[in-house]
Structures are given as C-alpha cells and as structure tokens.
Design a protein around this motif. Sequence first.
Motif, PDB file in Angstrom:
ATOM      1  N   GLY A  32       0.809  -1.215   0.000  1.00 41.96           N
ATOM      2  CA  GLY A  32       0.000   0.000   0.000  1.00 41.96           C
ATOM      3  C   GLY A  32       0.836   1.255   0.000  1.00 41.96           C
ATOM      4  O   GLY A  32       0.379   2.319  -0.445  1.00 41.96           O
ATOM      5  N   GLU A  33       2.095   1.161   0.472  1.00 43.89           N
ATOM      6  CA  GLU A  33       2.990   2.326   0.438  1.00 43.89           C
ATOM      7  C   GLU A  33       3.255   2.752  -0.993  1.00 43.89           C
ATOM      8  O   GLU A  33       3.336   3.948  -1.295  1.00 43.89           O
ATOM      9  N   LEU A  59      -1.553  -8.764 -10.674  1.00 50.37           N
ATOM     10  CA  LEU A  59      -1.080  -7.766  -9.727  1.00 50.37           C
ATOM     11  C   LEU A  59      -1.771  -7.984  -8.388  1.00 50.37           C
ATOM     12  O   LEU A  59      -2.984  -8.189  -8.319  1.00 50.37           O
ATOM     13  N   VAL A  60      -0.974  -7.930  -7.320  1.00 47.17           N
ATOM     14  CA  VAL A  60      -1.505  -8.092  -5.967  1.00 47.17           C
ATOM     15  C   VAL A  60      -1.069  -6.877  -5.155  1.00 47.17           C
ATOM     16  O   VAL A  60       0.126  -6.651  -4.971  1.00 47.17           O
ATOM     17  N   HIS A  61      -2.037  -6.095  -4.688  1.00 51.34           N
ATOM     18  CA  HIS A  61      -1.687  -4.871  -3.968  1.00 51.34           C
ATOM     19  C   HIS A  61      -1.982  -4.988  -2.480  1.00 51.34           C
ATOM     20  O   HIS A  61      -2.907  -5.687  -2.059  1.00 51.34           O
ATOM     21  N   GLY A  62      -1.172  -4.316  -1.693  1.00 52.80           N
ATOM     22  CA  GLY A  62      -1.395  -4.242  -0.259  1.00 52.80           C
ATOM     23  C   GLY A  62      -2.204  -3.005   0.101  1.00 52.80           C
ATOM     24  O   GLY A  62      -2.367  -2.092  -0.718  1.00 52.80           O
ATOM     25  N   ILE A  63      -2.701  -2.966   1.341  1.00 54.97           N
ATOM     26  CA  ILE A  63      -3.522  -1.829   1.792  1.00 54.97           C
ATOM     27  C   ILE A  63      -3.244  -1.493   3.261  1.00 54.97           C
ATOM     28  O   ILE A  63      -4.036  -0.806   3.895  1.00 54.97           O
ATOM     29  N   ARG A  64      -2.134  -1.962   3.804  1.00 57.31           N
ATOM     30  CA  ARG A  64      -1.886  -1.761   5.243  1.00 57.31           C
ATOM     31  C   ARG A  64      -1.907  -0.292   5.639  1.00 57.31           C
ATOM     32  O   ARG A  64      -2.641   0.069   6.576  1.00 57.31           O
ATOM     33  N   GLU A  93     -14.342  -3.048   8.487  1.00 56.69           N
ATOM     34  CA  GLU A  93     -14.978  -2.014   7.658  1.00 56.69           C
ATOM     35  C   GLU A  93     -13.912  -1.155   6.981  1.00 56.69           C
ATOM     36  O   GLU A  93     -14.060  -0.769   5.819  1.00 56.69           O
ATOM     37  N   CYS A  94     -12.824  -0.860   7.699  1.00 55.58           N
ATOM     38  CA  CYS A  94     -11.724  -0.086   7.111  1.00 55.58           C
ATOM     39  C   CYS A  94     -11.035  -0.883   6.005  1.00 55.58           C
ATOM     40  O   CYS A  94     -10.613  -0.322   4.993  1.00 55.58           O
ATOM     41  N   VAL A  95     -10.921  -2.213   6.204  1.00 55.47           N
ATOM     42  CA  VAL A  95     -10.329  -3.076   5.183  1.00 55.47           C
ATOM     43  C   VAL A  95     -11.147  -3.015   3.899  1.00 55.47           C
ATOM     44  O   VAL A  95     -10.612  -2.836   2.796  1.00 55.47           O
ATOM     45  N   GLU A 181     -18.345 -15.043   4.485  1.00 55.59           N
ATOM     46  CA  GLU A 181     -17.575 -14.137   5.339  1.00 55.59           C
ATOM     47  C   GLU A 181     -16.426 -13.495   4.554  1.00 55.59           C
ATOM     48  O   GLU A 181     -15.932 -14.051   3.578  1.00 55.59           O
ATOM     49  N   ILE A 182     -16.019 -12.332   5.028  1.00 53.51           N
ATOM     50  CA  ILE A 182     -14.912 -11.592   4.412  1.00 53.51           C
ATOM     51  C   ILE A 182     -13.735 -11.607   5.380  1.00 53.51           C
ATOM     52  O   ILE A 182     -13.904 -11.373   6.588  1.00 53.51           O
ATOM     53  N   PHE A 183     -12.539 -11.881   4.857  1.00 58.83           N
ATOM     54  CA  PHE A 183     -11.350 -11.935   5.700  1.00 58.83           C
ATOM     55  C   PHE A 183     -10.263 -11.011   5.160  1.00 58.83           C
ATOM     56  O   PHE A 183     -10.063 -10.901   3.939  1.00 58.83           O
ATOM     57  N   ASN A 184      -9.595 -10.383   6.076  1.00 61.11           N
ATOM     58  CA  ASN A 184      -8.413  -9.578   5.753  1.00 61.11           C
ATOM     59  C   ASN A 184      -7.210 -10.509   5.661  1.00 61.11           C
ATOM     60  O   ASN A 184      -6.945 -11.301   6.574  1.00 61.11           O
ATOM     61  N   LEU A 185      -6.474 -10.430   4.556  1.00 68.03           N
ATOM     62  CA  LEU A 185      -5.344 -11.327   4.310  1.00 68.03           C
ATOM     63  C   LEU A 185      -4.045 -10.544   4.198  1.00 68.03           C
ATOM     64  O   LEU A 185      -4.048  -9.335   3.934  1.00 68.03           O
ATOM     65  N   ARG A 186      -2.938 -11.238   4.362  1.00 64.30           N
ATOM     66  CA  ARG A 186      -1.635 -10.640   4.069  1.00 64.30           C
ATOM     67  C   ARG A 186      -1.441 -10.661   2.561  1.00 64.30           C
ATOM     68  O   ARG A 186      -1.540 -11.719   1.913  1.00 64.30           O
ATOM     69  N   SER A 187      -1.146  -9.511   1.994  1.00 66.06           N
ATOM     70  CA  SER A 187      -1.040  -9.420   0.531  1.00 66.06           C
ATOM     71  C   SER A 187       0.118 -10.248   0.000  1.00 66.06           C
ATOM     72  O   SER A 187       0.035 -10.823  -1.092  1.00 66.06           O
ATOM     73  N   GLU A 188       1.233 -10.359   0.767  1.00 66.98           N
ATOM     74  CA  GLU A 188       2.344 -11.212   0.327  1.00 66.98           C
ATOM     75  C   GLU A 188       1.902 -12.665   0.204  1.00 66.98           C
ATOM     76  O   GLU A 188       2.306 -13.385  -0.707  1.00 66.98           O
ATOM     77  N   GLN A 189       1.029 -13.097   1.148  1.00 69.69           N
ATOM     78  CA  GLN A 189       0.538 -14.472   1.098  1.00 69.69           C
ATOM     79  C   GLN A 189      -0.370 -14.682  -0.112  1.00 69.69           C
ATOM     80  O   GLN A 189      -0.322 -15.727  -0.760  1.00 69.69           O
ATOM     81  N   VAL A 190      -1.177 -13.683  -0.426  1.00 68.60           N
ATOM     82  CA  VAL A 190      -2.037 -13.773  -1.608  1.00 68.60           C
ATOM     83  C   VAL A 190      -1.187 -13.903  -2.867  1.00 68.60           C
ATOM     84  O   VAL A 190      -1.447 -14.748  -3.733  1.00 68.60           O
ATOM     85  N   ALA A 191      -0.141 -13.080  -2.963  1.00 66.79           N
ATOM     86  CA  ALA A 191       0.724 -13.115  -4.141  1.00 66.79           C
ATOM     87  C   ALA A 191       1.422 -14.466  -4.269  1.00 66.79           C
ATOM     88  O   ALA A 191       1.502 -15.047  -5.358  1.00 66.79           O
TER      89      ALA A 191
END
Length: 437
Positions: A32-33, A59-64, A93-95, A181-191
């Motif tokens: 996300g940076e 493409l896999v983007h982060g949002i931290r 909700e922020c995710v 359900e919706i889950f927040n994931l680590r973007s590196e793990q998704v990639a």
Amino acid sequence: MMKPSDFVRWFRGSSPYIHAHRGKTFVIYFGGEAVGDPGFADLVHDFALLNSLGVRLVLVHGIRPQIDSRLARQGCQAQYQNGLRITDRVALECVKEAAGTVRVEIEALFSTGLANSPMAGARVRVASGNFVAAKPVGVRDGVDFQHTGEVRRVDAEGLNAVLARGDVALLSAVGYSPTGEIFNLRSEQVATAAAIALKADKLLLLTEEECLSLREDRLLRQITTAEARALLGEAAALAPEVAPHLKAAVQACEAGVGRAHLLDRHIDGALLLELFTRDGVGTLVSRAPFETLRAALVQDVAGILDLLRPLEQKGVLVTRSRERLESDIGDYTVIERDGMIVGCAALHRFPEARMGELACLALHGDYRGENRGERLLAHIEGKAVGMGFERLFVLTTQTAHWFRERGFEPAEVADLPETRRAAYNPRRNSKVLIKSL
C-alpha cells in the motif's frame, strides 16, 4: 540525454528478454505504500508496458497504510500480534473501504489514455473478482484474530481465463469463505499463493527495502532457496522488513514457481531494469544457481566463440576455429550466467610430462571482477591435480603479471612438454609460466 546509438544498443539488448517473457505468467506484489506514492502512476505505466509485450500479468496490492489511516481517523488504534493484524469489526470495515478505494484508483490509472502519456493507445482491461477463498486464522497463543484470515485456495482456472483474454488480473488482500464471510489477508501471502496456483514463471515482490545482507552490508544479487533458508535462520542476518518477502520468495520457488525477484520499489524503473537486463537491480531467488561453473558442452561452442572473438581480434588469444573448439570441447570449463557464457578456460593434457596447459582463460568484458577468473583457475588446478599432474603451464602475451600474482613462475620454452614445444609459435613470442601443483 541518451545518444541514438545508445538507445539502439539498449533496445537491441533487451530483445532476447522481450521474446523470453512473451506469454509467460508474472505475479507482481506491491504494498500500500507504493500505491500512496506520488510516482505510482509510473509503476502502472510499466505494468501496462509488460501487458503490451504479451506478459500474462497478475497484480496483488497491499492496503496496510490505507487501513491504518482510516482507523486513525476514527480514533482507533491498529492492533498487531507477531506482525499480523487483529481485524475486529471496525477494522474490517476499514479493510473493505481501503480495498475498494485502492482497486478503483488502480483501475483509473490503467484507464488513462492521453495522447502525451505512456498509456496512449494502451486500452488495458483490468479484472478483479472473488478469486481468493479464505479461512480464519482463529485463535493463536490466546489471541483471537477475528476477521483476519489465511488463503485457502486461489481460483487458478478463473485467473487463467482472465489472462487468456489478455486482461490484467488485480487481486486485493481480501478473501471470502464459502459461508460468505470476508477476511483480511496478508497481501504477500495472496501473491505467493496465486503464483503457486498458476505455476507462474516469476513472482516479483516490490519491497520497501533492499534485500541486504546485514552481516556483509551488501545487496544480495542472486541466492538459492537453500542459501536463503540459511540466512532466514540466522539471527540479525536480514532486516526485519525484508525477511517476510524472502520467505515468500523461497516458498514460491520451492513450490514450483520458476524464479522470484525482490526489488526496491524506490528505484525508478526497477521492474524494467530487472526484467530486461541480464544483471537486473534486485535480488534473484531460485532453486538452482543463477550463475554456474560447469563442464562445457558442444552446444556451448557458439557462446565460447562469441566470448573469445574480441580477445582474438586484440591478439590476446590465438584464433580458434569452430571445428577445433568442437573437437576439444571436453577440455573446456565455462561460467554460464542466465544462459550466457561469460567465462571459459581449458585444460589441455600432457600426461607423458605429468603437466597440463591452462589455455583460453577468458571473461566477458561486463563480468570481469567478482573473482570469476580465480574461480576458473582454481577449478582448472583442481582438475589437473585430479588427473595426477604435477605442474600447470600457461602461455601468454599480455597477462603474465596476473598469473605471476597467482603463483606462476617464469620459465623457458624448453621447459614445455615436447609435443607442446613443437607447436610453439615463436612469432607470437608468448611468455611461458609454470606453477607447481
């Protein structure tokens, strides 16, 4: 300003990589940076260029940082345990808000097509969707991570359908369960999971820090998965920010991904420099070494000839025909770097005199240094010892001092084996040096 001749040389030099990458699948992670950086549009332009060159792009983007910013605006503190976010109801909700906003912003950048921009005429289509199935992290060490999840499965079939259309696939750090359900994931793990599921040719991780060896204070240019695991197990060998990315690279390569690359995203054009130049600017992770020293094969003859030609033209080496190289190929050792022969040396045998001749020691002009010459010499010496030779000799016109510094002593033509003495060319007036093994 680049000279026209420099541009032509660079463009021609990139053509082997353009051919090699066409039709290949690359998964690219960026945090996300990077999305929040003013120069992010340039990175999107590079993505679009890869797409136009026929690369199948996920493409896999982060949002931290985007999540943390939204939490702060609500007066809430981001909660982490062992580097993993605890996603409560407010954080979820922020995710959702951050993921949706970032996705739309990226799609907007891909949609630009102004005549004076790199995107002119690009017409890149971006596809997002529910490609990632997730499961809850659950409770660890007494901590309930709530809506934080792990990747359960990546829909490779669906992603391949997107890529087959020539579209760019865009994945967020969000996953869905069969129960909705919706889950927040680590973007590196998704990639990493996407690269493994797709059997990708490359996983490219655009990081905030270079992959430095803190012990040696240098950038790790190439590293095998075994070497990386050893580093990861060594305390204080890597910056804490780098270790998760290197772990992801190792996991991907060991699961069948061709290669992984760690790139400092702050380097302008890092992606293009890594993919379209031989040496790149980042850290290459692979199961097998990127550069190998090995016995030469007949199919290496063309590469050896290309390596020797400049030195033959300068008179440093005697001209060797293709036929002679093919007949003597068993004497040669080469250094191969990403498919290119960058060094070679030969050991010609004179068993009757218990001597060997070190011949044709040559390095590509761009790869002198880093002890490649010493590596070839040490290999040839070891090979000679293994054959029972007691001495190694070399004939040289311009590099006598290099050999003197490595233990060779001046000698006379009369000290050569009889058959080699008969073939000595007095017009070249080569110096004879001999080393006891």
